[in-house]
Design a protein around this motif. Structure first.
Motif, PDB file in Angstrom:
ATOM      1  N   THR A 102      44.720  71.589  31.876  1.00 21.09           N
ATOM      2  CA  THR A 102      44.129  70.377  31.327  1.00 21.09           C
ATOM      3  C   THR A 102      43.289  70.708  30.096  1.00 21.09           C
ATOM      4  OG1 THR A 102      44.063  69.366  33.518  1.00 21.09           O
ATOM      5  CG2 THR A 102      42.651  68.397  31.837  1.00 21.09           C
ATOM      6  N   ALA A 103      42.462  71.745  30.212  1.00 27.32           N
ATOM      7  CA  ALA A 103      41.610  72.148  29.080  1.00 27.32           C
ATOM      8  C   ALA A 103      42.456  72.558  27.883  1.00 27.32           C
ATOM      9  CB  ALA A 103      40.695  73.289  29.501  1.00 27.32           C
ATOM     10  N   ALA A 104      43.550  73.281  28.125  1.00 26.36           N
ATOM     11  CA  ALA A 104      44.426  73.704  27.032  1.00 26.36           C
ATOM     12  C   ALA A 104      45.082  72.493  26.356  1.00 26.36           C
ATOM     13  CB  ALA A 104      45.497  74.664  27.555  1.00 26.36           C
ATOM     14  N   ALA A 105      45.523  71.520  27.156  1.00 27.32           N
ATOM     15  CA  ALA A 105      46.143  70.314  26.600  1.00 27.32           C
ATOM     16  C   ALA A 105      45.129  69.522  25.776  1.00 27.32           C
ATOM     17  CB  ALA A 105      46.705  69.449  27.723  1.00 27.32           C
ATOM     18  N   ILE A 106      43.905  69.427  26.266  1.00 27.81           N
ATOM     19  CA  ILE A 106      42.857  68.697  25.541  1.00 27.81           C
ATOM     20  C   ILE A 106      42.557  69.389  24.219  1.00 27.81           C
ATOM     21  CG2 ILE A 106      40.395  68.091  25.573  1.00 27.81           C
ATOM     22  CD1 ILE A 106      40.753  67.601  28.624  1.00 27.81           C
ATOM     23  N   GLU A 107      42.433  70.703  24.243  1.00 27.54           N
ATOM     24  CA  GLU A 107      42.149  71.448  23.012  1.00 27.54           C
ATOM     25  C   GLU A 107      43.275  71.283  21.993  1.00 27.54           C
ATOM     26  OE1 GLU A 107      39.326  72.823  21.958  1.00 27.54           O
ATOM     27  OE2 GLU A 107      38.471  72.081  23.822  1.00 27.54           O
ATOM     28  N   ALA A 108      44.523  71.309  22.462  1.00 27.90           N
ATOM     29  CA  ALA A 108      45.665  71.147  21.559  1.00 27.90           C
ATOM     30  C   ALA A 108      45.646  69.770  20.900  1.00 27.90           C
ATOM     31  CB  ALA A 108      46.968  71.362  22.321  1.00 27.90           C
ATOM     32  N   ILE A 109      45.399  68.741  21.688  1.00 25.87           N
ATOM     33  CA  ILE A 109      45.350  67.381  21.150  1.00 25.87           C
ATOM     34  C   ILE A 109      44.154  67.211  20.231  1.00 25.87           C
ATOM     35  CG2 ILE A 109      45.005  64.962  21.799  1.00 25.87           C
ATOM     36  CD1 ILE A 109      46.720  65.571  24.298  1.00 25.87           C
ATOM     37  N   LYS A 110      43.032  67.785  20.630  1.00 24.30           N
ATOM     38  CA  LYS A 110      41.811  67.701  19.818  1.00 24.30           C
ATOM     39  C   LYS A 110      42.061  68.330  18.441  1.00 24.30           C
ATOM     40  CE  LYS A 110      37.338  69.732  20.098  1.00 24.30           C
ATOM     41  NZ  LYS A 110      36.382  70.463  20.904  1.00 24.30           N
ATOM     42  N   ALA A 111      42.699  69.491  18.406  1.00 22.34           N
ATOM     43  CA  ALA A 111      42.988  70.163  17.143  1.00 22.34           C
ATOM     44  C   ALA A 111      44.002  69.370  16.319  1.00 22.34           C
ATOM     45  CB  ALA A 111      43.506  71.571  17.414  1.00 22.34           C
ATOM     46  N   GLU A 112      45.007  68.846  16.987  1.00 19.27           N
ATOM     47  CA  GLU A 112      46.062  68.095  16.298  1.00 19.27           C
ATOM     48  C   GLU A 112      45.535  66.818  15.650  1.00 19.27           C
ATOM     49  OE1 GLU A 112      49.917  65.801  17.870  1.00 19.27           O
ATOM     50  OE2 GLU A 112      49.823  67.910  18.481  1.00 19.27           O
ATOM     51  N   LEU A 113      44.639  66.132  16.357  1.00 20.45           N
ATOM     52  CA  LEU A 113      44.085  64.878  15.836  1.00 20.45           C
ATOM     53  C   LEU A 113      42.874  65.097  14.934  1.00 20.45           C
ATOM     54  CD1 LEU A 113      44.232  62.623  19.047  1.00 20.45           C
ATOM     55  CD2 LEU A 113      45.830  62.650  17.131  1.00 20.45           C
ATOM     56  N   GLY A 114      42.340  66.292  14.953  1.00 15.38           N
ATOM     57  CA  GLY A 114      41.140  66.566  14.175  1.00 15.38           C
ATOM     58  C   GLY A 114      39.914  65.908  14.778  1.00 15.38           C
ATOM     59  N   ALA A 115      39.907  65.774  16.087  1.00 11.95           N
ATOM     60  CA  ALA A 115      38.788  65.134  16.786  1.00 11.95           C
ATOM     61  C   ALA A 115      37.579  66.063  16.784  1.00 11.95           C
ATOM     62  CB  ALA A 115      39.194  64.808  18.215  1.00 11.95           C
ATOM     63  N   THR A 116      36.414  65.485  16.456  1.00 12.74           N
ATOM     64  CA  THR A 116      35.207  66.303  16.372  1.00 12.74           C
ATOM     65  C   THR A 116      34.082  65.826  17.276  1.00 12.74           C
ATOM     66  OG1 THR A 116      34.477  64.966  14.497  1.00 12.74           O
ATOM     67  CG2 THR A 116      35.662  67.010  13.992  1.00 12.74           C
ATOM     68  N   GLY A 117      34.039  64.553  17.572  1.00 12.18           N
ATOM     69  CA  GLY A 117      32.912  64.045  18.351  1.00 12.18           C
ATOM     70  C   GLY A 117      33.323  62.957  19.319  1.00 12.18           C
ATOM     71  N   MET A 118      32.332  62.371  19.935  1.00 11.72           N
ATOM     72  CA  MET A 118      32.566  61.335  20.944  1.00 11.72           C
ATOM     73  C   MET A 118      33.258  60.098  20.371  1.00 11.72           C
ATOM     74  SD  MET A 118      31.770  62.509  23.819  1.00 11.72           S
ATOM     75  CE  MET A 118      31.836  61.039  24.815  1.00 11.72           C
ATOM     76  N   ALA A 141      40.307  63.911  33.874  1.00 12.37           N
ATOM     77  CA  ALA A 141      40.558  64.261  32.482  1.00 12.37           C
ATOM     78  C   ALA A 141      39.511  63.641  31.575  1.00 12.37           C
ATOM     79  CB  ALA A 141      41.950  63.796  32.060  1.00 12.37           C
ATOM     80  N   SER A 142      39.033  62.465  31.916  1.00 14.75           N
ATOM     81  CA  SER A 142      38.024  61.798  31.111  1.00 14.75           C
ATOM     82  C   SER A 142      36.751  62.656  31.007  1.00 14.75           C
ATOM     83  CB  SER A 142      37.685  60.440  31.722  1.00 14.75           C
ATOM     84  OG  SER A 142      36.626  59.824  31.029  1.00 14.75           O
ATOM     85  N   ALA A 143      36.331  63.213  32.132  1.00 13.62           N
ATOM     86  CA  ALA A 143      35.144  64.067  32.127  1.00 13.62           C
ATOM     87  C   ALA A 143      35.394  65.332  31.310  1.00 13.62           C
ATOM     88  CB  ALA A 143      34.760  64.439  33.549  1.00 13.62           C
ATOM     89  N   ALA A 144      36.616  65.868  31.395  1.00 13.41           N
ATOM     90  CA  ALA A 144      36.954  67.071  30.638  1.00 13.41           C
ATOM     91  C   ALA A 144      36.981  66.800  29.137  1.00 13.41           C
ATOM     92  CB  ALA A 144      38.295  67.636  31.104  1.00 13.41           C
ATOM     93  N   VAL A 145      37.518  65.648  28.746  1.00 13.86           N
ATOM     94  CA  VAL A 145      37.549  65.277  27.326  1.00 13.86           C
ATOM     95  C   VAL A 145      36.121  65.073  26.819  1.00 13.86           C
ATOM     96  CG1 VAL A 145      38.218  63.453  25.700  1.00 13.86           C
ATOM     97  CG2 VAL A 145      39.868  64.290  27.376  1.00 13.86           C
ATOM     98  N   LYS A 146      35.305  64.413  27.615  1.00 15.01           N
ATOM     99  CA  LYS A 146      33.902  64.175  27.230  1.00 15.01           C
ATOM    100  C   LYS A 146      33.184  65.503  27.005  1.00 15.01           C
ATOM    101  CE  LYS A 146      32.092  60.558  29.039  1.00 15.01           C
ATOM    102  NZ  LYS A 146      31.497  59.581  29.936  1.00 15.01           N
ATOM    103  N   ALA A 147      33.408  66.459  27.894  1.00 15.77           N
ATOM    104  CA  ALA A 147      32.779  67.777  27.766  1.00 15.77           C
ATOM    105  C   ALA A 147      33.307  68.514  26.544  1.00 15.77           C
ATOM    106  CB  ALA A 147      33.034  68.606  29.022  1.00 15.77           C
ATOM    107  N   ALA A 148      34.603  68.387  26.258  1.00 14.25           N
ATOM    108  CA  ALA A 148      35.201  69.083  25.129  1.00 14.25           C
ATOM    109  C   ALA A 148      34.727  68.516  23.798  1.00 14.25           C
ATOM    110  CB  ALA A 148      36.733  69.026  25.205  1.00 14.25           C
ATOM    111  N   LEU A 149      34.430  67.220  23.761  1.00 12.59           N
ATOM    112  CA  LEU A 149      34.021  66.579  22.505  1.00 12.59           C
ATOM    113  C   LEU A 149      32.505  66.581  22.303  1.00 12.59           C
ATOM    114  CD1 LEU A 149      36.435  63.519  22.434  1.00 12.59           C
ATOM    115  CD2 LEU A 149      36.579  65.592  21.050  1.00 12.59           C
ATOM    116  N   ALA A 150      31.766  66.908  23.336  1.00 12.32           N
ATOM    117  CA  ALA A 150      30.306  66.878  23.232  1.00 12.32           C
ATOM    118  C   ALA A 150      29.770  68.020  22.383  1.00 12.32           C
ATOM    119  CB  ALA A 150      29.689  66.936  24.614  1.00 12.32           C
TER     120      ALA A 150
END
Length: 150
Positions: A102-118, A141-150
């Motif tokens: 889950t963390a790897a998928a979130i990081e991949a999507i975060k990098a692909e979209l250029g997501a930086t914050g909440m 997954a919602s909690a994991a995304v929140k932690a990854a973007l915080a």
């Protein structure tokens, strides 16, 4: 297809005289049929298995909430019955992603979209659900995304 697996399991459970399993599988088929009726008004789903997985995940979530309520209400026999239904339902769900995947998928999507914050959480969640919705518990997954973007 998952529907075929469910039908085969129903026949097996009926022949084996497993009343609880038979009842749970019939509940599954009923919920899927209701979802099919709802889907008639909208667009047809692209993937039938995705629709079935969505129904099964919703059923598991409902039963887990019931288990929690029964345990709080000191009704262990009802909680045990719900837990047995969860076990039957989960037999038909695909293997869920673990925390590392889950963390790897979130990081991949975060990098692909250029997501930086909440402020980007909605976009990341939408993409995560589109790609991995069938094999991922979106509440976790919602909690994991929140932690990854915080």
């Amino acid at each position: 297809m998952i529907r075929d697996d469910i039908k085969a399991a129903l026949v097996t459970a009926m022949k084996g005289g497993e009343k609880e399993t038979t009842g749970t599988i019939r509940l599954i088929q009923s919920a899927i049929k209701n979802r099919d009726i709802e889907a008639r008004t909208g667009s047809a789903p692209a993937d039938d298995d995705a629709l079935v997985v969505e129904v099964l995940q919703k059923m598991v979530k409902q039963r887990r909430e019931s288990i929690e309520m029964y345990e709080k209400g000191n009704r262990p026999e009802l909680a045990a019955a719900e837990a047995a239904e969860v076990a039957v339902i989960e037999r038909f769900l695909p293997r869920q992603m673990d925390a590392a995947e889950t963390a790897a998928a979130i990081e991949a999507i975060k990098a692909e979209l250029g997501a930086t914050g909440m402020k980007d959480m909605g976009r990341v969640m939408a993409e995560l659900k589109a790609r991995h919705g069938a094999v991922l518990d979106m509440s976790k997954a919602s909690a994991a995304v929140k932690a990854a973007l915080a």
